[in-house]
Design a protein around this motif. Structure first.
Motif, PDB file in Angstrom:
ATOM      1  N   LEU A 208       0.795  -1.231   0.000  1.00 28.00           N
ATOM      2  CA  LEU A 208       0.000   0.000   0.000  1.00 28.00           C
ATOM      3  C   LEU A 208       0.829   1.284   0.000  1.00 28.00           C
ATOM      4  O   LEU A 208       0.518   2.211  -0.751  1.00 28.00           O
ATOM      5  N   PRO A 209       1.911   1.403   0.794  1.00 29.56           N
ATOM      6  CA  PRO A 209       2.702   2.644   0.728  1.00 29.56           C
ATOM      7  C   PRO A 209       3.316   2.874  -0.658  1.00 29.56           C
ATOM      8  O   PRO A 209       3.360   4.010  -1.138  1.00 29.56           O
ATOM      9  N   ARG A 210       3.754   1.811  -1.312  1.00 31.38           N
ATOM     10  CA  ARG A 210       4.333   1.963  -2.656  1.00 31.38           C
ATOM     11  C   ARG A 210       3.256   2.403  -3.641  1.00 31.38           C
ATOM     12  O   ARG A 210       3.492   3.256  -4.501  1.00 31.38           O
TER      13      ARG A 210
ATOM     14  N   HIS B 279       3.100   5.909  -5.729  1.00 28.27           N
ATOM     15  CA  HIS B 279       2.943   5.899  -7.183  1.00 28.27           C
ATOM     16  C   HIS B 279       1.807   6.823  -7.610  1.00 28.27           C
ATOM     17  O   HIS B 279       1.964   7.643  -8.516  1.00 28.27           O
ATOM     18  N   PHE B 280       0.663   6.707  -6.956  1.00 32.07           N
ATOM     19  CA  PHE B 280      -0.474   7.541  -7.321  1.00 32.07           C
ATOM     20  C   PHE B 280      -0.237   9.003  -6.958  1.00 32.07           C
ATOM     21  O   PHE B 280      -0.696   9.899  -7.658  1.00 32.07           O
ATOM     22  N   ALA B 281       0.517   9.254  -5.900  1.00 35.75           N
ATOM     23  CA  ALA B 281       0.831  10.623  -5.515  1.00 35.75           C
ATOM     24  C   ALA B 281       1.688  11.288  -6.588  1.00 35.75           C
ATOM     25  O   ALA B 281       1.509  12.474  -6.903  1.00 35.75           O
TER      26      ALA B 281
END
Length: 114
Positions: free
Chosen positions: A102-104, A108-110
């Motif tokens: 989830l953090p990755r 990525h979406f950020a």
């Protein structure tokens, strides 16, 4: 409703055309992949449908969770606890994987939003 009426497949609601041992072996093969192969991939190798394999895996899991019953109809406590422990370990593994991914994914979406 008559499920065995004209035009219905004889297998609907009926006994599996595969021997029970074949189903157990298929479940063992799927579990041996330890999440690295999908139902569809394992099923394709065996020449069966993914849904058949998924059904056998669920049935096997349900039998493990319900535990064995003794002559009095009581659930064998050690078997029930082993099944519960296996379920919790699997859930923990999934949570750890989620915490890893989830953090990755968020990063990525950020980056894409900027």
């Amino acid at each position: 409703m008559d499920l065995a009426g004209p035009g219905r497949d004889d297998q609907v609601g009926g006994k599996s055309p595969y021997p029970e041992e074949f189903g157990k072996d298929a479940v063992a093969l799927y579990r041996a992949a330890a999440g690295k192969r999908t139902y569809a991939a394992v099923a394709a190798d065996l020449g069966i449908t993914a849904e058949s394999l998924r059904t056998w895996v669920r049935k096997d899991e349900n039998q493990a969770v319900s535990g064995r019953r003794d002559a009095g109809g009581e659930v064998d406590e050690p078997a029930r606890l082993r099944a519960e422990n296996a379920r919790l370990l699997k859930a923990e593994k999934e949570w750890r994987l989620e915490r890893e991914i989830l953090p990755r994914a968020a990063a990525h979406f950020a980056r894409e939003v900027k």
